[in-house]
Enzyme design. Structure first.
Site, PDB file in Angstrom:
ATOM      1  N   ASP A  67       0.653  -1.246  -0.078  1.00 15.43           N
ATOM      2  CA  ASP A  67      -0.048   0.043  -0.153  1.00 15.43           C
ATOM      3  C   ASP A  67       0.740   1.228   0.067  1.00 15.43           C
ATOM      4  OD1 ASP A  67      -2.508  -1.212   0.030  1.00 15.43           O
ATOM      5  OD2 ASP A  67      -2.936  -0.971   2.080  1.00 15.43           O
ATOM      6  N   ARG A 106      -0.407   5.825  16.800  1.00 13.77           N
ATOM      7  CA  ARG A 106      -0.686   6.776  15.824  1.00 13.77           C
ATOM      8  C   ARG A 106      -0.258   8.341  16.068  1.00 13.77           C
ATOM      9  NH1 ARG A 106      -0.016   2.977  12.722  1.00 13.77           N
ATOM     10  NH2 ARG A 106      -1.463   1.514  12.267  1.00 13.77           N
ATOM     11  N   ASP A 154      -7.823   4.404  12.345  1.00 15.26           N
ATOM     12  CA  ASP A 154      -6.586   5.011  12.192  1.00 15.26           C
ATOM     13  C   ASP A 154      -6.369   6.243  11.244  1.00 15.26           C
ATOM     14  OD1 ASP A 154      -5.135   2.957  13.774  1.00 15.26           O
ATOM     15  OD2 ASP A 154      -5.005   1.560  12.207  1.00 15.26           O
ATOM     16  N   SER A 214      -4.962  -8.551   8.049  1.00 13.87           N
ATOM     17  CA  SER A 214      -4.308  -7.220   8.089  1.00 13.87           C
ATOM     18  C   SER A 214      -3.879  -7.247   9.576  1.00 13.87           C
ATOM     19  CB  SER A 214      -5.394  -6.294   8.026  1.00 13.87           C
ATOM     20  OG  SER A 214      -4.900  -4.791   8.377  1.00 13.87           O
TER      21      SER A 214
HETATM   22  N1  ARG Z   1      -8.972  -1.971  15.738  1.00 14.53           N
HETATM   23  C1  ARG Z   1      -7.698  -1.623  16.407  1.00 14.53           C
HETATM   24  C2  ARG Z   1      -7.595  -0.085  16.674  1.00 14.53           C
HETATM   25  O1  ARG Z   1      -8.451   0.601  16.111  1.00 14.53           O
HETATM   26  C3  ARG Z   1      -6.415  -2.091  15.451  1.00 14.53           C
HETATM   27  C4  ARG Z   1      -6.361  -1.736  14.240  1.00 14.53           C
HETATM   28  C5  ARG Z   1      -5.079  -2.431  13.755  1.00 14.53           C
HETATM   29  N2  ARG Z   1      -5.017  -2.232  12.156  1.00 14.53           N
HETATM   30  C6  ARG Z   1      -4.664  -3.217  11.228  1.00 14.53           C
HETATM   31  N3  ARG Z   1      -4.307  -3.027  10.249  1.00 14.53           N
HETATM   32  N4  ARG Z   1      -4.869  -4.237  11.684  1.00 14.53           N
HETATM   33  O2  ARG Z   1      -6.866   0.333  17.376  1.00 14.53           O
END
Ligand code: ARG
Length: 417
Positions: free
Chosen positions: A15, A95, A124, A175
């Site tokens: 990506d 983040r 995110d 993912s």
């Molecule tokens: N759901 C979790 C959060 O929003 C983890 C997101 C993780 N991202 C991923 N690409 N698996 O903090």
């Protein structure tokens, strides 16, 4: 004429690699990449080479492990914050830090924009956009993956056409995002909340059935911060790394959660967070010894607020810093040791001690001789404590739902002969 510059948060995956070219071709940016080392990027050297080979004008790597643990993970541990009572927030905590690094590099490089590889469906994107906005409202935030209209096959085609090397590694059906504080897994078969996570979901933790037998671990805290493991003083990031390995080997730290995303949907997530799981349990055990009842109770509400605002991307908001002051004030006395037993997927507290413990043996004991608790004072205390209820019944009668409770009549009765 030189082109405007954009700093892209770069992981080295497909990506963000395609994003380098896309930002150049579609938006006319000169692309600089930033890769944050939060403990889980195996080979920074190849990540930077890949960024440069794909067309970045420069590739920055920042070792942010220590700062991540000191300023994001441990304060969240001290707050006792777990989103929806289970998720230690590993991804959510990273983040705002990456956003800060993006902003720093953007200023250094005179960039007008920053970019990230988040999709339009997750939390995110919100966290990045909101955090960058808080730190540098003048910067544009671009999200190529959210904006381009390409599925996986088109993306691979785009990569081929634009000379972006497609990683040959067999693609994971999930993912995954990982850093020192935990590993987050979603998609694939996990999208069915009834489906048990297959073994290949897990990378850090042993299956409980295959984990070795019990081991006791002692963790030492100073002012709410873990400072030593089994009596050995460790730097914060080393402590977390070591505890991840140890607790993970014992199958501790698997979390299977249906969670409420900020964008309004429920999603099924599997987490591995061995160190965070053990540290939260240990820290809470030490607080149970050192904090007063009313601080403990109020602090639970703060923990809930903290978890929500971290999850929602509001790290750089005024509420978080205000809560931080509160949490810090409570941690002054949270020093001591906790013993925890790791055993086939479980982590169970088996002992705690603290120099400023509020647990007073001479008050707690049932031994008549050493007991300092004034039993006779209990009568007067209860007299006044129960006064409102006795008044209520005298004036208003017993509560209506107390009367018709269906309790079986006496089953058996014997009288003295
Ligand atoms: N759901 C979790 C959060 O929003 C983890 C997101 C993780 N991202 C991923 N690409 N698996 O903090």
């Amino acid at each position: 004429m030189s082109r405007p510059r954009c700093v892209l948060a770069y992981s080295g995956g497909l990506d963000t690699s395609v994003a380098i070219r896309w930002l150049q071709e579609q938006l006319g940016y000169d692309v600089v990449t930033l890769t944050a080392d939060l403990g889980e990027t195996p080979d920074m050297e190849s990540v930077t080479s890949r960024a440069l080979a794909t067309g970045a004008r420069s590739a920055h790597v920042v070792n942010a492990r220590r700062v991540f643990v000191d300023h994001f993970c441990f304060p969240t541990l001290a707050a006792g914050a777990l989103y929806q009572n289970v998720y230690p927030l590993a991804t959510a905590l990273a983040r705002p830090l990456i956003a800060k690094l993006l902003v720093d590099v953007a200023r250094e490089e005179g960039a007008v924009a920053v970019a990230h590889g988040c999709t339009g469906k997750g939390n995110d994107q919100v966290r990045f956009d909101v955090a960058v906005g808080a730190l540098a409202p003048e910067l544009q935030v671009v999200a190529p993956v959210r904006d381009w209209d390409m599925g996986r096959p088109q993306e691979i085609e785009y990569a081929r056409q634009h000379g972006v090397e497609v990683p040959v590694t067999t693609e994971s059906p999930y993912s995954v995002d990982a850093n020192l504080w935990g590993r987050s897994v979603e998609c694939g078969v996990l999208e069915d909340p009834w489906a048990a996570p297959p073994p290949d979901v897990y990378a850090w933790t042993a299956a409980a059935a295959e984990a070795p037998g019990p081991v006791d671990v002692e963790i030492t805290f100073e002012h709410g911060v873990p400072v030593a493991l089994r009596g050995e003083a460790l730097e914060p990031d080393a402590l977390v790394t070591e505890l991840n390995a140890l607790a993970g080997a014992h199958g501790v730290g698997r979390i299977d959660h249906v969670e409420d995303r900020l964008v309004g949907i429920k999603s099924r997530e599997v987490y591995e967070a061995p160190a965070a799981t053990v540290l939260h349990a240990a820290h809470a055990a030490l607080e149970s010894l050192t904090l007063t009842r009313d601080v403990l109770r109020f602090k639970q509400r703060v923990a809930g607020e903290w978890a929500h605002l971290v999850y929602d991307g509001l790290w750089f908001g005024a509420l978080r810093t205000a809560l931080h002051e509160f949490v810090n004030a409570t941690q002054e006395v949270v020093s001591g040791d906790v013993r925890i037993r790791l055993n086939r997927g479980t982590a169970t507290i088996s002992g705690r001690r603290a120099p400023q413990s509020l647990y007073q043996p001479q008050l707690a004991t049932y031994d008549r001789v050493s007991d300092m608790f004034d039993h006779s004072a209990a009568r007067g205390f209860i007299e006044l404590f129960g006064l409102p209820l006795r008044t209520q019944t005298r004036v208003q009668g017993a509560l209506h739902d107390a009367v018709p409770l269906q309790v079986p009549k006496v089953v058996r009765r014997r009288d003295a002969s």
